[in-house]
Design a protein around this motif. Structure first.
Motif, PDB file in Angstrom:
ATOM      1  N   HIS A   1      -6.700   0.905   7.676  1.00  0.00           N
ATOM      2  CA  HIS A   1      -7.541   0.382   6.598  1.00  0.00           C
ATOM      3  C   HIS A   1      -7.465   1.282   5.364  1.00  0.00           C
ATOM      4  CE1 HIS A   1      -9.127  -2.663   9.230  1.00  0.00           C
ATOM      5  NE2 HIS A   1      -9.468  -1.754  10.124  1.00  0.00           N
ATOM      6  N   GLU A   2      -6.645   2.320   5.464  1.00  0.00           N
ATOM      7  CA  GLU A   2      -6.403   3.232   4.355  1.00  0.00           C
ATOM      8  C   GLU A   2      -5.036   3.854   4.565  1.00  0.00           C
ATOM      9  OE1 GLU A   2      -9.638   5.954   4.646  1.00  0.00           O
ATOM     10  OE2 GLU A   2      -8.934   6.863   6.511  1.00  0.00           O
TER      11      GLU A   2
ATOM     12  N   GLN B   1      -3.318  -0.024  16.186  1.00  0.00           N
ATOM     13  CA  GLN B   1      -4.304   0.087  15.117  1.00  0.00           C
ATOM     14  C   GLN B   1      -3.782  -0.542  13.830  1.00  0.00           C
ATOM     15  OE1 GLN B   1      -7.427   1.658  15.652  1.00  0.00           O
ATOM     16  NE2 GLN B   1      -6.685   1.599  17.768  1.00  0.00           N
TER      17      GLN B   1
ATOM     18  N   ASP C   1       0.828  -1.214   0.000  1.00  0.00           N
ATOM     19  CA  ASP C   1       0.000   0.000   0.000  1.00  0.00           C
ATOM     20  C   ASP C   1       0.858   1.257   0.000  1.00  0.00           C
ATOM     21  OD1 ASP C   1      -2.076  -1.738   0.058  1.00  0.00           O
ATOM     22  OD2 ASP C   1      -2.827  -1.188   2.041  1.00  0.00           O
TER      23      ASP C   1
ATOM     24  N   SER D   1      -1.130   5.789   9.514  1.00  0.00           N
ATOM     25  CA  SER D   1      -0.265   5.034   8.600  1.00  0.00           C
ATOM     26  C   SER D   1       1.203   5.168   9.006  1.00  0.00           C
ATOM     27  CB  SER D   1      -0.455   5.517   7.161  1.00  0.00           C
ATOM     28  OG  SER D   1      -1.752   5.226   6.694  1.00  0.00           O
TER      29      SER D   1
END
Length: 207
Positions: free
Chosen positions: A100-101, A97, A70, A87
């Motif tokens: 998810h993006e 965490q 990603d 991220s």
């Protein structure tokens, strides 16, 4: 017929050599610039010699799997992007965490990137908030621009209402457990992000 077939294979072999020199994931434009004809690129994709990671982003099928696909895709498609927030926390191993993006920062006023995969979350930064604390990391031959741990924590406090104060505090706690804890760097970036008054009480409680 054999002559034409041999010519086709030689063109493909030459294209593969050129692609290997790109060292990792590559964009269509990079392959063309390196000397690979678009038609040859399509033939390599159709034959399974190269794999599509995202629209316009590919890799040779016989190379190792991309470790962080990603981030690699975003960095390849959007070179000016700086990985940030959750991220960046995940990259620096400062969160429980699972993103998810891919969250990244770009300049205010910049055109919103269009990307079909992976899911993205675009954040607009300006001035030092955009330029300070950027680190370059090489992943699978691609340079990933990502905010350093201290800048990332300050950003999380700044965006606490969006990502959750619990995530910011967890990141600070995990950062504190490291040998390289640097309170002066945290304060420096807290000032840049204009969250010094919010962060300082938590820092003082930890020191």
């Amino acid at each position: 017929m054999k002559k034409e077939l041999g010519k086709k294979y030689s063109v493909c072999d030459k294209a593969i050599e050129l692609i290997r020199q790109l060292d990792g994931a590559f964009r269509t434009a990079e392959a063309i610039k390196a000397g690979v004809h678009p038609q040859t690129l399509y033939a390599l994709l159709h034959s399974g010699i190269i794999e599509r990671l995202s629209r316009g982003v590919y890799k040779l099928a016989d190379t190792e799997q991309v470790s962080q696909p990603d981030l690699v895709i975003v960095a390849t498609r959007i070179p000016q992007a700086v990985i940030c927030l959750v991220s960046a926390l995940a990259f620096h191993e400062m969160t429980s965490q699972i993103p998810h993006e891919v969250s990244f920062a770009i300049a205010k006023g910049a055109e919103t990137p269009r990307i079909d995969f992976p899911p993205i979350s675009v954040h607009r930064f300006s001035g030092e908030a955009l330029t300070a604390g950027i680190q370059n990391h090489e992943i699978d031959g691609v340079t990933i621009r990502i905010f350093c741990p201290e800048k990332t924590i300050a950003d999380c406090f700044k965006f606490r209402n969006k990502i959750g104060m619990d995530i910011a505090l967890e990141a600070l706690k995990l950062y504190k457990a490291r040998k390289g804890f640097n309170s002066s760097e945290l304060i420096k970036f807290a000032r840049i992000c204009r969250v010094e008054k919010i962060m300082r009480p938590y820092l003082e409680a930890m020191i």
